[in-house]
Design an enzyme around this catalytic site. Structure first.
Site, PDB file in Angstrom:
ATOM      1  CD  GLU A   1      -2.851   0.622   2.360  1.00 39.07           C
ATOM      2  OE1 GLU A   1      -3.185   1.574   3.535  1.00 39.07           O
ATOM      3  OE2 GLU A   1      -3.150  -0.420   2.865  1.00 39.07           O
ATOM      4  CG  ASP A   2       1.256   3.086   3.224  1.00 40.20           C
ATOM      5  OD1 ASP A   2       0.961   3.676   1.942  1.00 40.20           O
ATOM      6  OD2 ASP A   2       1.046   2.983   4.360  1.00 40.20           O
TER       7      ASP A   2
END
Length: 179
Positions: free
Chosen positions: A65-66
């Site tokens: 996600e990051d």
């Protein structure tokens, strides 16, 4: 099969390398890696979880996600099971925030047991962090909205781990959020 401790340290190292330049949005600019390590710690120390798949997934839960991490990279380095759990708890960043938040609420009851554990510990860590320090650009109203939203996600995770759920309920009650 690789012994357990080297597996865990490989996951910690992988996450640390991937998150090395990231900081939390609090006034202290806490290193981001504290978050996934804290989520894994909550699972082991407060949730009594010993499943290596769950602990590795907790350590890696924000990498796709990051960071620039791909699902294939997680599969290659940590196996199909860990990758599946990480994929389940990964938000689709191509969607607007409101859609991602609603998707977490909608998906929670249908997640695997392993993903539910990671989500519970993730929410517990984040809520405790908000109680400790507010992100620099957050108002008190936004903090309260996060607590209300988190309670809706947790509602769909109920029946997964009584100890973690009880700790979450204590935080919700302290903020007068319906559980």
């Amino acid at each position: 099969m690789e012994p357990l401790m080297p597996q865990m340290m490989r996951a910690v190292n992988f996450a640390a390398v991937k998150h090395k330049m990231q900081r939390r949005k609090d006034m202290e600019e806490t290193p981001y890696i504290n978050h996934p390590i804290g989520v894994a710690y909550i699972l082991t120390e407060e949730g009594d979880i010993t499943d290596p798949v769950v602990i590795k997934a907790a350590l890696l839960h924000d990498t796709i996600e990051d960071t620039d991490t791909s699902l294939e990279e997680i599969k290659k380095n940590f196996g199909e099971k860990v990758a599946a759990v990480v994929a389940e708890v990964t938000d689709d960043k191509s969607k607007p925030s409101a859609q991602r938040k609603q998707a977490q609420i909608d998906h929670a009851p249908y997640a695997s047991h392993e993903a539910k554990l990671v989500k519970l510990a993730d929410k517990l860590y984040n809520l405790r962090d908000l109680k400790r320090t507010t992100p620099t650009d957050w108002s008190e109203e936004r903090v309260q909205q996060y607590f209300v939203w988190a309670s809706k996600v947790v509602h769909g995770l109920r029946g997964t781990n009584k100890m973690l759920e009880q700790k979450l309920d204590e935080l919700f009650q302290a903020r007068n959020v319906k559980v």
